[in-house]
Design an enzyme around this catalytic site. Structure first.
Site, PDB file in Angstrom:
ATOM      1  N   ASN A 152       0.800  -1.234   0.000  1.00  0.00           N
ATOM      2  CA  ASN A 152       0.000   0.000   0.000  1.00  0.00           C
ATOM      3  C   ASN A 152       0.828   1.278   0.000  1.00  0.00           C
ATOM      4  OD1 ASN A 152       0.728  -0.337   2.655  1.00  0.00           O
ATOM      5  ND2 ASN A 152      -1.263   0.186   3.494  1.00  0.00           N
ATOM      6  N   GLU A 251       4.810  -3.205  12.329  1.00  0.00           N
ATOM      7  CA  GLU A 251       3.845  -2.133  12.028  1.00  0.00           C
ATOM      8  C   GLU A 251       2.642  -2.824  11.411  1.00  0.00           C
ATOM      9  OE1 GLU A 251       4.118   0.943  12.809  1.00  0.00           O
ATOM     10  OE2 GLU A 251       6.242   1.196  13.251  1.00  0.00           O
ATOM     11  N   CYS A 285      -2.945   1.826   6.642  1.00  0.00           N
ATOM     12  CA  CYS A 285      -3.105   1.317   8.012  1.00  0.00           C
ATOM     13  C   CYS A 285      -3.690   2.381   8.927  1.00  0.00           C
ATOM     14  CB  CYS A 285      -1.765   0.851   8.538  1.00  0.00           C
ATOM     15  SG  CYS A 285      -0.527   2.132   8.390  1.00  0.00           S
ATOM     16  N   GLU A 457       8.749   3.858  13.969  1.00  0.00           N
ATOM     17  CA  GLU A 457       9.531   4.204  12.782  1.00  0.00           C
ATOM     18  C   GLU A 457       9.556   5.722  12.637  1.00  0.00           C
ATOM     19  OE1 GLU A 457       7.841   1.743   9.577  1.00  0.00           O
ATOM     20  OE2 GLU A 457       9.357   0.251  10.076  1.00  0.00           O
TER      21      GLU A 457
END
Ligand code: NAP
Length: 475
Positions: A152, A251, A285, A457
């Site tokens: 994505n 993640e 997400c 991150e």
């Protein structure tokens, strides 16, 4: 015009190699074949890990200024090739070209940030409890890092992991998603030009996600696995990595709530809703999955949102002005259809959309008064669907927002400063957008709590994930 960055070869130990077998990469907007890439397997993964392992000592011992210079050169090349990279991304992921261009900037910003940040991997001095002692800590690279990334964000999910890994002195083996390997290989072409020594960065493509994932998480030479993708796969990788006690960053999926309180600036909330829901056709997400709207503003919000959603232009991402592209594949489309059908069966009201269009396209949709037991309340829909739930009090809104095993992003709109603090602190999420529908950038820590993941991150914390803290006690 030929896109110079499209390659049909994987990148191992500084060489671009075709596979014995290749697989096709398909454009989700029209089903056409864009190119092919090697269909490698676990054995190829093992070889790449060996090369990364052998390359590690020299890269680790390269002075940080020299390492950072190569990482920075990668950043320069990515920005110089912005158009070419964006076109590849739109071709293989379907996202509108304007979004792909933004993703190049976003992805490149992590490379720039970590090229600089590696110079600041500071240790500390600690006052000793006993006479005659001196205590210090230093940060050292973990070693070989394996990375597995989703389709994505075909570019940014890679740079968010690989840039801090390489900048801090680790070497890396990346396995990108099978839907979007061409962007990953284009990044490898630019990394090669930037001057990383052979073996420091490797990109292996292949359809056998399970077999390759097993090698990347169980091989003893790998010291760290960094994964972005679904919670189910993240759980499996974590279990596999447990055998050799690797450092793990995950993640994972989300189920983002977007609360609109009665005192919200409704127009700002509508803008935030469109940005937070329809980017990448709702396939991120941090996409809003549940709009939780207070009773007093519900009807006005639903009306304005529906009007804004009706204006969205759906189509091939390469066409001028398109805002919503196709879903990534048939499985993704079926999930969206199932979620909408389930909500309607359970009594939700359809305000616009609701149907699949041609091929992998789905109409931008608004559903009002969705019941709390609908699938869409519990699972990521990953599609262009706004599900509106109603609540009465602030406590009820917060309880609804937190009623999920996920905890990645959460958003809310309110003009009351006290409420802004209260709700920010009460939401169970790694990231909270207060009066905004977009929150990610390279300087802030990105990541989730609960079953949305482990680790962060970006930001100064993103470097910690790729280094070990060593304590030295001088007697
Ligand atoms: P996915 O099925 O978990 O796939 C993600 C990656 O894992 C792909 O490279 C995939 O390869 C690979 N993979 C699949 N099964 C595997 C296995 N058994 N072992 C090793 N690797 C395996 O996720 P997705 O549906 O493609 O991606 C969407 C998910 O990612 C959503 O849940 C979304 O929320 C999450 N996501 C999270 C973040 C974040 O930062 N938290 C960011 C983006 C996306 P193949 O492509 O070959 O299947």
């Amino acid at each position: 015009m030929q896109n110079q960055l499209i390659t049909d070869k994987a990148y191992i130990n500084g060489k671009f190699l075709r596979g014995k077998k290749q697989f096709d990469v398909i454009n989700p907007a029209d089903g056409s074949t864009i190119g092919s890439v090697p269909d490698l397997d676990a054995t190829a993964c093992k070889k790449a890990i060996d090369q990364a392992y052998d390359a590690w000592p020299a890269w680790r011992d390269t002075p940080v200024a020299a390492r950072s210079a190569v990482v920075y050169q990668w950043y320069v090349l990515i920005t110089q090739h912005k158009e070419a990279l964006a076109r590849i991304m739109t071709l293989e992921s379907g996202k509108p070209l304007a979004e792909s261009l933004t993703e190049v900037d976003y992805g490149a910003s992590f490379v720039e940030w970590f090229a600089e940040e590696a110079k600041r991997a500071y240790g500390e001095t600690i006052p000793a409890p006993k006479a005659g002692q001196r205590l210090v800590t230093i940060r050292q690279p973990v070693g070989v890092v394996s990375a597995i990334t989703p389709w994505n964000f075909p570019l940014a999910m890679i740079t968010r992991k690989v840039a801090p890994a390489l900048a801090s002195g680790c070497t890396a083996v990346l396995r990108p998603a099978s839907e979007t390997p061409l962007t990953a290989l284009a990044l490898a072409v630019l990394a090669d030009k930037a001057g990383f020594p052979p073996g420091v960065f490797n990109v292996i493509t292949g359809k056998d996600s399970n077999g390759m994932g097993k090698e990347l998480t169980t091989n003893e030479k790998v010291r760290k696995i960094s994964f972005t993708g679904s919670t189910a796969v993240g759980r499996q990788l974590m279990e596999q990595a447990a055998g050799t006690i690797k450092k793990v960053s995950l993640e994972l999926g989300g189920n983002a709530p977007f609360l609109v309180f009665d005192d919200a600036d409704i127009d700002a909330a509508i803008n935030g809703a469109i940005a937070g829901k329809f980017r990448n056709s709702g396939q991120t997400c941090v996409s809003v999955n549940r709009f939780l709207v207070q009773d007093g503003i519900f009807d006005a919000f639903a009306k304005k949102l529906t009007a804004a959603v009706k204006k969205l232009r759906v189509g091939n991402g390469l066409e001028e002005g398109v805002q919503v592209g196709p879903l990534i594949n048939q499985k993704g489309l079926e999930k969206v259809k199932a979620h909408v059908a389930d909500a309607l069966t359970k009594g939700a009201m359809l305000l616009t959309g609701g149907k699949a269009k041609k091929d992998l396209f789905f109409q931008p949709t608004v559903l009002a008064d969705v019941p709390k037991d609908a699938y869409i309340a519990r699972e990521e829909t990953f599609g262009p669907v706004c599900a509106l739930f109603r609540f009465k009090t602030e406590e009820q809104g917060i309880a609804l927002a937190n009623n999920t095993e996920f905890g990645l992003a959460a958003y809310f709109y309110s003009r009351d400063v006290n409420r802004c603090w209260r709700v920010s602190e009460a939401l169970e999420a790694g990231m909270v957008g207060v009066n905004t529908g977009l929150l990610s950038n390279a300087v802030a820590p990105f990541g989730g709590i609960k079953q949305s993941g482990i680790g962060r991150e970006g930001s100064k914390h993103g470097l910690d994930e790729y280094t070990e803290l060593k304590y030295l006690c001088f007697g």
